[in-house]
Design an enzyme around this catalytic site. Structure first.
Site, PDB file in Angstrom:
ATOM      1  N   LYS A 105       0.849  -1.214   0.000  1.00  0.00           N
ATOM      2  CA  LYS A 105       0.000   0.000   0.000  1.00  0.00           C
ATOM      3  C   LYS A 105       0.866   1.239   0.000  1.00  0.00           C
ATOM      4  O   LYS A 105       2.030   1.213   0.413  1.00  0.00           O
ATOM      5  CB  LYS A 105      -0.918   0.019   1.229  1.00  0.00           C
ATOM      6  CG  LYS A 105      -0.240  -0.077   2.610  1.00  0.00           C
ATOM      7  CD  LYS A 105       0.172   1.206   3.252  1.00  0.00           C
ATOM      8  CE  LYS A 105       0.758   1.017   4.657  1.00  0.00           C
ATOM      9  NZ  LYS A 105       1.480   2.143   5.212  1.00  0.00           N
ATOM     10  N   GLY A 109       4.232  -4.288   3.915  1.00  0.00           N
ATOM     11  CA  GLY A 109       4.515  -5.632   3.384  1.00  0.00           C
ATOM     12  C   GLY A 109       4.197  -6.756   4.370  1.00  0.00           C
ATOM     13  O   GLY A 109       3.514  -7.727   4.021  1.00  0.00           O
ATOM     14  N   GLY A 110       4.679  -6.623   5.592  1.00  0.00           N
ATOM     15  CA  GLY A 110       4.440  -7.673   6.592  1.00  0.00           C
ATOM     16  C   GLY A 110       2.954  -7.794   6.913  1.00  0.00           C
ATOM     17  O   GLY A 110       2.411  -8.893   7.031  1.00  0.00           O
ATOM     18  N   ASP A 138      -2.092  -2.123  10.372  1.00  0.00           N
ATOM     19  CA  ASP A 138      -2.390  -2.070   8.933  1.00  0.00           C
ATOM     20  C   ASP A 138      -3.128  -3.308   8.419  1.00  0.00           C
ATOM     21  O   ASP A 138      -3.601  -3.305   7.280  1.00  0.00           O
ATOM     22  CB  ASP A 138      -1.084  -1.954   8.124  1.00  0.00           C
ATOM     23  CG  ASP A 138      -0.520  -0.538   8.127  1.00  0.00           C
ATOM     24  OD1 ASP A 138      -1.278   0.401   8.422  1.00  0.00           O
ATOM     25  OD2 ASP A 138       0.669  -0.398   7.829  1.00  0.00           O
TER      26      ASP A 138
HETATM   27  C1  CDM Z   1       2.295   4.043   9.867  1.00  0.00           C
HETATM   28  C2  CDM Z   1       1.371   3.004   9.258  1.00  0.00           C
HETATM   29  O1  CDM Z   1       2.081   2.172   8.366  1.00  0.00           O
HETATM   30  C3  CDM Z   1       0.283   3.732   8.468  1.00  0.00           C
HETATM   31  O2  CDM Z   1      -0.241   2.891   7.525  1.00  0.00           O
HETATM   32  C4  CDM Z   1       0.740   2.146  10.323  1.00  0.00           C
HETATM   33  O3  CDM Z   1       0.011   2.920  11.229  1.00  0.00           O
HETATM   34  C5  CDM Z   1       1.742   1.269  11.038  1.00  0.00           C
HETATM   35  O4  CDM Z   1       1.137   0.053  11.208  1.00  0.00           O
HETATM   36  P1  CDM Z   1       1.936  -1.276  11.626  1.00  0.00           P
HETATM   37  O5  CDM Z   1       3.269  -1.310  10.943  1.00  0.00           O
HETATM   38  O6  CDM Z   1       0.985  -2.409  11.422  1.00  0.00           O
HETATM   39  O7  CDM Z   1       2.202  -0.940  13.118  1.00  0.00           O
HETATM   40  P2  CDM Z   1       2.116  -1.869  14.395  1.00  0.00           P
HETATM   41  O8  CDM Z   1       3.008  -3.052  14.200  1.00  0.00           O
HETATM   42  O9  CDM Z   1       0.705  -2.084  14.783  1.00  0.00           O
HETATM   43  O10 CDM Z   1       2.770  -0.882  15.462  1.00  0.00           O
HETATM   44  C6  CDM Z   1       4.158  -0.669  15.642  1.00  0.00           C
HETATM   45  C7  CDM Z   1       4.346   0.415  16.682  1.00  0.00           C
HETATM   46  O11 CDM Z   1       4.078   1.715  16.111  1.00  0.00           O
HETATM   47  C8  CDM Z   1       3.342   2.542  17.012  1.00  0.00           C
HETATM   48  N1  CDM Z   1       2.051   2.891  16.400  1.00  0.00           N
HETATM   49  C9  CDM Z   1       1.547   2.177  15.369  1.00  0.00           C
HETATM   50  C10 CDM Z   1       0.358   2.528  14.755  1.00  0.00           C
HETATM   51  C11 CDM Z   1      -0.321   3.650  15.263  1.00  0.00           C
HETATM   52  N2  CDM Z   1      -1.487   4.043  14.722  1.00  0.00           N
HETATM   53  N3  CDM Z   1       0.176   4.358  16.298  1.00  0.00           N
HETATM   54  C12 CDM Z   1       1.362   4.007  16.872  1.00  0.00           C
HETATM   55  O12 CDM Z   1       1.805   4.661  17.805  1.00  0.00           O
HETATM   56  C13 CDM Z   1       3.191   1.753  18.291  1.00  0.00           C
HETATM   57  O13 CDM Z   1       4.243   2.143  19.141  1.00  0.00           O
HETATM   58  C14 CDM Z   1       3.401   0.313  17.862  1.00  0.00           C
HETATM   59  O14 CDM Z   1       3.971  -0.464  18.885  1.00  0.00           O
HETATM   60  N1  ATP Z   2       6.252 -11.195   6.547  1.00  0.00           N
HETATM   61  C1  ATP Z   2       7.020 -10.145   6.843  1.00  0.00           C
HETATM   62  N2  ATP Z   2       7.497  -9.353   5.862  1.00  0.00           N
HETATM   63  C2  ATP Z   2       8.266  -8.281   6.163  1.00  0.00           C
HETATM   64  N3  ATP Z   2       8.653  -7.929   7.388  1.00  0.00           N
HETATM   65  C3  ATP Z   2       8.214  -8.671   8.403  1.00  0.00           C
HETATM   66  C4  ATP Z   2       7.378  -9.800   8.181  1.00  0.00           C
HETATM   67  N4  ATP Z   2       7.081 -10.327   9.360  1.00  0.00           N
HETATM   68  C5  ATP Z   2       7.712  -9.580  10.288  1.00  0.00           C
HETATM   69  N5  ATP Z   2       8.402  -8.590   9.734  1.00  0.00           N
HETATM   70  C6  ATP Z   2       9.199  -7.587  10.497  1.00  0.00           C
HETATM   71  O1  ATP Z   2       8.448  -6.370  10.538  1.00  0.00           O
HETATM   72  C7  ATP Z   2       9.290  -5.243  10.257  1.00  0.00           C
HETATM   73  C8  ATP Z   2       8.468  -4.237   9.446  1.00  0.00           C
HETATM   74  O2  ATP Z   2       8.099  -4.851   8.249  1.00  0.00           O
HETATM   75  P1  ATP Z   2       7.072  -4.257   7.218  1.00  0.00           P
HETATM   76  O3  ATP Z   2       7.645  -4.486   5.878  1.00  0.00           O
HETATM   77  O4  ATP Z   2       5.711  -4.759   7.473  1.00  0.00           O
HETATM   78  O5  ATP Z   2       7.135  -2.736   7.646  1.00  0.00           O
HETATM   79  P2  ATP Z   2       6.669  -1.484   6.960  1.00  0.00           P
HETATM   80  O6  ATP Z   2       6.987  -1.520   5.504  1.00  0.00           O
HETATM   81  O7  ATP Z   2       7.208  -0.329   7.745  1.00  0.00           O
HETATM   82  O8  ATP Z   2       5.113  -1.583   7.063  1.00  0.00           O
HETATM   83  P3  ATP Z   2       4.068  -0.662   7.789  1.00  0.00           P
HETATM   84  O9  ATP Z   2       3.602   0.297   6.767  1.00  0.00           O
HETATM   85  O10 ATP Z   2       3.023  -1.674   8.167  1.00  0.00           O
HETATM   86  O11 ATP Z   2       4.734  -0.025   8.955  1.00  0.00           O
HETATM   87  C9  ATP Z   2      10.483  -5.769   9.472  1.00  0.00           C
HETATM   88  O12 ATP Z   2      11.648  -5.083   9.860  1.00  0.00           O
HETATM   89  C10 ATP Z   2      10.550  -7.234   9.849  1.00  0.00           C
HETATM   90  O13 ATP Z   2      11.558  -7.487  10.805  1.00  0.00           O
END
Ligand code: CDM
Ligand code: ATP
Length: 339
Positions: free
Chosen positions: A12, A101-102, A136
């Site tokens: 996304k 991605g995750g 997400d």
């Molecule tokens: C920034 C975005 O990518 C926008 O699409 C998302 O809000 C992030 O979503 P995500 O990667 O799925 O995040 P999560 O794994 O749920 O959260 C990681 C950490 O980011 C912070 N977090 C996340 C989402 C949010 N709305 N507020 C936060 O403060 C929290 O400290 C949380 O522990």
């Molecule tokens: N299937 C997966 N693919 C990618 N990363 C993963 C996965 N599972 C766990 N992770 C961990 O999650 C961390 C964040 O990965 P991801 O690619 O979802 O982050 P992001 O691109 O910042 O996404 P978001 O927009 O949700 O924050 C990576 O550094 C990795 O260690």
């Protein structure tokens, strides 16, 4: 059913991302447009009768207990299912990019195992499991572009015109948690509250999820502070993504990411100079520019060449490509609707 192969998990882009508040548990409340794009991972699932959950990385290595395995374990525990699974993953979406991605891998895993294990749970039952895995994940389960509120669990489906983007991911990855805890994160100052208006035309996508936080009708307009009305058409999207002085939209996570990671600034400059606009997605480090959708193969080749030649001057671990928005998530409709 013994196996499901070639299951896509698309990435996304956040066309804008406004931080509008904070929950008592520290999570931030957002308003954002999430757009599905054609940069995707591919997953394969083979059912096991011994209950074991195993992952095999066909491309880049993932953390041992990644989001696919966590999604599988959560669904197995909640359903009491005795089947297991071998998951093969072809990872293409860069990690730590803000491209989800995750989270997308987790959503596709829930949807595929729901079928492979014969659970046939409705989407409304999968949604809260998704939210437990990451903010997400509900969006990817939802199946369409969306105006998103809350921490990611309030989804308003939207329709968007076909969009084309240049996406650039620097070598450094960014931790989402680090960006949300930065003192540079803008709070409350200049908060633009966005209200959505239900689509009133017949092309509006109907969704039938009946969970509390799920709207049943798509939106076709957004209003900023209940004043300026923005249509979700090409003109409206151009307004959202215009340069920072004129546009309504912004990514509030961009300033802290720029301060933490010089490569984000570099990537934004590259896109700005090449395409005249640039913005970070999610918590970074990937950035994107909106580009005119190519009218023919020649224009398409030219665009690809532009991004390719920019990448050639950068270290090999940068990645980038031209991406198209999807019409909808390829797995939309995989979970039964609640009757
Ligand atoms: C920034 C975005 O990518 C926008 O699409 C998302 O809000 C992030 O979503 P995500 O990667 O799925 O995040 P999560 O794994 O749920 O959260 C990681 C950490 O980011 C912070 N977090 C996340 C989402 C949010 N709305 N507020 C936060 O403060 C929290 O400290 C949380 O522990
Ligand atoms: N299937 C997966 N693919 C990618 N990363 C993963 C996965 N599972 C766990 N992770 C961990 O999650 C961390 C964040 O990965 P991801 O690619 O979802 O982050 P992001 O691109 O910042 O996404 P978001 O927009 O949700 O924050 C990576 O550094 C990795 O260690």
């Amino acid at each position: 059913m013994q196996a499901i192969y070639d299951v896509p998990a698309p990435a996304k882009l956040n066309l804008f991302l406004h931080v509008v508040g904070k929950r008592p548990d520290g999570y931030h409340l957002l308003q954002s447009i999430f757009t599905l794009i054609d940069w995707a991972d591919t997953l394969h699932f083979e059912r096991r009768s011994d209950g074991h959950l195993l992952r095999h990385d066909l491309g880049a290595s993932l953390p041992p207990d990644d989001l696919c395995l966590r999604a599988a374990r959560l669904l197995q525990a909640q359903s009491g299912c005795t089947y297991g699974v071998d998951i093969q993953i072809e990872k293409r979406i860069p990690a730590g990019a803000g491209m989800g991605g995750g989270s997308s891998d987790a959503a596709s895993t829930l949807l595929a195992l729901n079928r492979l294990w014969g659970l046939n749970w409705p989407l409304a039952t999968l949604m809260p499991l998704g939210l437990k895995l990451g903010a997400d994940v509900p969006f990817f389960l939802g199946g369409s572009h969306a105006f998103v509120e809350g921490i990611g669990e309030i989804l308003h489906p939207i329709e968007l015109p076909p969009l084309t983007f240049a996406v650039l991911k620097p070598s450094q990855s960014i931790s989402t948690q680090e960006i949300f805890s930065s003192p540079l994160l803008a709070r409350s100052k200049n908060v633009a509250i966005v209200a959505g208006f239900p689509a009133n035309n017949s092309s509006a996508e109907k969704t039938s999820e009946s969970s509390e936080n799920h709207q049943t009708v798509g939106l076709n307009h957004l209003a900023v502070n209940h004043e300026e009305l923005i249509s979700l058409d090409n003109e409206g999207i151009a307004k959202l993504l215009g340069d920072s002085t004129r546009s309504f939209g912004r990514n509030d996570l961009q300033k802290p990411a720029e301060a933490n990671c010089a490569e984000v600034v570099q990537a934004l400059h590259i896109l700005e100079s090449e395409f005249g606009n640039s913005r970070m997605t999610g918590s970074g480090s990937a950035v994107f520019a909106r580009v005119k959708t190519p009218a023919n193969e020649q224009e398409e080749n030219l665009l690809n060449q532009k991004i390719f030649s920019r990448l050639q001057g950068l270290p090999a671990d940068w990645s980038g490509r031209i991406c198209r928005s999807l019409d909808r998530h390829p797995l939309q409709g995989w979970a039964a609707d609640e009757k």
